[in-house]
Design a protein around this motif. Structure first.
Motif, PDB file in Angstrom:
ATOM      1  N   GLU A   1      37.580  15.783  -7.298  1.00  0.00           N
ATOM      2  CA  GLU A   1      37.075  16.917  -6.514  1.00  0.00           C
ATOM      3  C   GLU A   1      35.551  16.893  -6.457  1.00  0.00           C
ATOM      4  O   GLU A   1      34.956  17.216  -5.422  1.00  0.00           O
ATOM      5  CB  GLU A   1      37.571  18.230  -7.125  1.00  0.00           C
TER       6      GLU A   1
ATOM      7  N   ARG B   1      34.548  14.505  -3.849  1.00  0.00           N
ATOM      8  CA  ARG B   1      34.738  15.053  -2.502  1.00  0.00           C
ATOM      9  C   ARG B   1      33.639  16.051  -2.156  1.00  0.00           C
ATOM     10  O   ARG B   1      33.160  16.103  -1.018  1.00  0.00           O
ATOM     11  CB  ARG B   1      36.116  15.707  -2.403  1.00  0.00           C
TER      12      ARG B   1
ATOM     13  N   GLN C   1      48.607  12.111  -4.708  1.00  0.00           N
ATOM     14  CA  GLN C   1      47.842  13.287  -4.301  1.00  0.00           C
ATOM     15  C   GLN C   1      48.785  14.417  -3.915  1.00  0.00           C
ATOM     16  O   GLN C   1      49.548  14.293  -2.952  1.00  0.00           O
ATOM     17  CB  GLN C   1      46.932  12.952  -3.116  1.00  0.00           C
TER      18      GLN C   1
ATOM     19  N   GLY D   1      30.613  14.537  -0.898  1.00  0.00           N
ATOM     20  CA  GLY D   1      30.704  13.972   0.440  1.00  0.00           C
ATOM     21  C   GLY D   1      31.414  12.638   0.547  1.00  0.00           C
ATOM     22  O   GLY D   1      31.424  12.025   1.618  1.00  0.00           O
ATOM     23  N   LEU D   2      32.021  12.160  -0.538  1.00  0.00           N
ATOM     24  CA  LEU D   2      32.752  10.890  -0.482  1.00  0.00           C
ATOM     25  C   LEU D   2      34.091  11.088   0.204  1.00  0.00           C
ATOM     26  O   LEU D   2      34.810  12.063  -0.063  1.00  0.00           O
ATOM     27  CB  LEU D   2      32.965  10.333  -1.891  1.00  0.00           C
ATOM     28  N   GLY D   3      34.423  10.148   1.098  1.00  0.00           N
ATOM     29  CA  GLY D   3      35.740  10.160   1.723  1.00  0.00           C
ATOM     30  C   GLY D   3      36.769   9.540   0.790  1.00  0.00           C
ATOM     31  O   GLY D   3      36.437   8.968  -0.252  1.00  0.00           O
ATOM     32  N   GLU D   4      38.037   9.616   1.205  1.00  0.00           N
ATOM     33  CA  GLU D   4      39.112   9.111   0.351  1.00  0.00           C
ATOM     34  C   GLU D   4      39.011   7.599   0.129  1.00  0.00           C
ATOM     35  O   GLU D   4      39.323   7.098  -0.947  1.00  0.00           O
ATOM     36  CB  GLU D   4      40.474   9.455   0.964  1.00  0.00           C
ATOM     37  N   TRP D   5      38.558   6.867   1.149  1.00  0.00           N
ATOM     38  CA  TRP D   5      38.427   5.422   0.997  1.00  0.00           C
ATOM     39  C   TRP D   5      37.373   5.080  -0.058  1.00  0.00           C
ATOM     40  O   TRP D   5      37.598   4.226  -0.912  1.00  0.00           O
ATOM     41  CB  TRP D   5      38.056   4.771   2.330  1.00  0.00           C
ATOM     42  N   ARG D   6      36.229   5.760   0.000  1.00  0.00           N
ATOM     43  CA  ARG D   6      35.165   5.476  -0.968  1.00  0.00           C
ATOM     44  C   ARG D   6      35.544   5.959  -2.365  1.00  0.00           C
ATOM     45  O   ARG D   6      35.186   5.329  -3.356  1.00  0.00           O
ATOM     46  CB  ARG D   6      33.864   6.127  -0.509  1.00  0.00           C
ATOM     47  N   ILE D   7      36.287   7.053  -2.434  1.00  0.00           N
ATOM     48  CA  ILE D   7      36.774   7.521  -3.740  1.00  0.00           C
ATOM     49  C   ILE D   7      37.702   6.473  -4.353  1.00  0.00           C
ATOM     50  O   ILE D   7      37.610   6.166  -5.551  1.00  0.00           O
ATOM     51  CB  ILE D   7      37.495   8.873  -3.592  1.00  0.00           C
TER      52      ILE D   7
END
Length: 288
Positions: A171, A174, A102, A177-183
């Motif tokens: 993007e 994001r 990232q 509304g998804l956080g980095e863990w769920r992404i």
């Protein structure tokens, strides 16, 4: 034009002959090991030694190996190290590689620099031993897992693959509304199956072949992995031993059967992962 075509044929023929020689050099030792592992004692006496294609076959060597308590315990230890160690390595590598992929990670270049630095320099055997000793890992299975848990080479392959993912896709996640863990879990991981299977194979083979860390950090015989047990078996001097009434297993036959059974799990697993192997390596090695 004719000379060019002739030179190309000569080149192709030379390459093919070279490949045939390499294949024979690779396959012949394996054939010798397999042949010796199924050669009965009577055949050995009849021929005055081992032959590449014996006229008689026996599985007494394999039965003797399976019944050996040392190899049974070594198999259990190696299986634990391979399964648990591969899982830990994969989790740690993904959690290291994904942030590095990232661009907006603070200090990204510094983390990447220190990661690559470890591929050029290492502390050495004695400092590493002192760290393992200070952390209380000596004479535990964890001493064969944690010191080699992460391979920077594998991390870089994962990082390159993650960088090749469409940034618009992440993007959009994001924005939804998804956080980095769920992404990572819902999008990145499912799309990364080929490269994950490839890296998992690398880690699995490495863990199954654990040897040096066991020699350095483990003295308890009950915790020795299969490779160390096999080393002891191949180097110890022993006479031919009967396993049944009237059946004798030559020492070399017994040892070669142990070698075959030790390599067999990885040989069995590889065909199921092979379809991901080439694809995953290409995706992880080339950005885009």
């Amino acid at each position: 034009m004719v000379k060019k075509l002739r030179s190309e044929r000569v080149f192709d023929t030379s390459v093919n002959l070279g490949l045939i020689v390499v294949i024979i050099a690779a396959v012949l030792p394996l054939a010798v090991v397999l042949s010796a592992s199924v050669t009965p004692y009577a055949e050995l006496l009849r021929n005055g030694g081992y032959s590449l294609i014996p006229k008689a076959f026996t599985l007494d060597g394999y039965r003797a190996v399976v019944s050996d308590s040392r190899l049974q315990q070594g198999f259990i230890v190696s299986s634990f190290i391979t399964i648990v160690g591969t899982a830990i390595s994969m989790i740690a590598s993904v959690l290291f590689a994904y942030p590095l992929s990232q661009p907006r990670l603070p200090g990204r270049r510094g983390f990447l620099f220190f990661a690559i630095l470890t591929t050029l320099f290492n502390a050495g055997i004695i400092p590493t031993f002192l760290i393992v000793q200070a952390t209380g890992l000596l004479d535990t299975v964890w001493a064969m897992i944690f010191p080699t848990a992460i391979s920077v080479f594998n991390v870089l392959i994962l990082k390159t693959f993650f960088e090749g993912m469409p940034s618009e896709l992440l993007e959009a996640a994001r924005v939804d509304g998804l956080g980095e863990w769920r992404i990572l879990l819902k999008i990145v991981m499912p799309l990364s199956l080929p490269v994950l299977m490839t890296i998992g194979l690398f880690y699995g083979v490495g863990q199954w072949n654990t040897f040096m860390t066991a020699v350095l950090y483990v003295r308890d015989q009950s915790l020795q992995p299969l490779q160390v047990v096999l080393r002891d078996l191949l180097t110890e001097v022993s006479s031919d031993a009967p396993i049944e009434a009237g059946a004798v297993v030559p020492t070399v036959t017994y040892r070669m059967a142990a070698v075959v059974l030790t390599a067999l799990p990885m040989i069995v697993v590889y065909p199921f992962i092979q379809k991901y192997f080439r694809h995953g390596m290409l995706l992880g090695a080339v950005k885009g």
